[in-house]
Write a protein that holds these residues in place. Sequence first.
Motif: not given
Length: 295
Positions: A131-142
Amino acid sequence: MTARNSFGLPDLTGRTVVVTGATGGLGLATTRALARAGAHVVLAVRDLARGRAAARTVDGSTEVRHLDLADLASIRAFADSWQGDLDVLINNAGVMMPPESATKDGFETQFGVNHLGHFALTNLLLRSLTDRVVTVSSVAHRSGRIRFDNPNLVGEYRASLGYAQSKLANLLFTLELQRRLTGIRSPVRALAAHPGWSDTPLQSRVHNPVARTLMVLGNKLVAQSSSAGALPTLYAATQDLPGAAYVGPSGFKELRGAPTLVSRSPAASDAEAAKRLWELSEELTGVRFPAELVR
């Protein structure tokens, strides 16, 4: 309407989900919600004793398996031992602004665990994913930038710089993974999410004492609970969303609120950088997109 009741999880009976870093914080909150909805949740954890203790607090079907994302051999062992279908992989585990250190394979810890570890795990499990892969990122990516010529930040390490690079890498990985999945007409989707500012153990482990104090204070004054912070991940993991979608809180500055689709930075939308990062990640880990899926 509050974030807590902004959407309902579907019945997940019969579905299997792997959650990395599920011993506490967002990972445990995610695990509890998925198990309550009927999913069989595999807690993929570095510390088996803590994982088993966490599983005892979950109402539903669980399983605890060893996974150290700072060790490619451990990642391969986890994937090699997998049998049967895997509906959803949630790449949740992470480290945040530690002192300069390296993984067992010599990668800067944040880049190695937050990105390369999940890159390797995902590709090694793709044969089983349905079905799917969900990867947790952050607002820090900006504030992130990929140091393609020095991804391990040798001689220029700063904890915040490394964290932002790893969170930007999470989004570029999602972008390129979805491109590849679309190219082979796979039904599997790659998505990303971020929790806003959530009260988790990560902030209390930040190495810099000033930053740690400010974050702990922010947890008390601004942050939402881990259960609320897990909602974007749960939304991405269960709702009908397009590939490469990015989910975060809907409130001011995406700090808190009900889950919704959010934007990413221009750097996180750079398809050429995403391809370049993928190629670098293959070179560093020795793990590649499964050839048999392309045929």
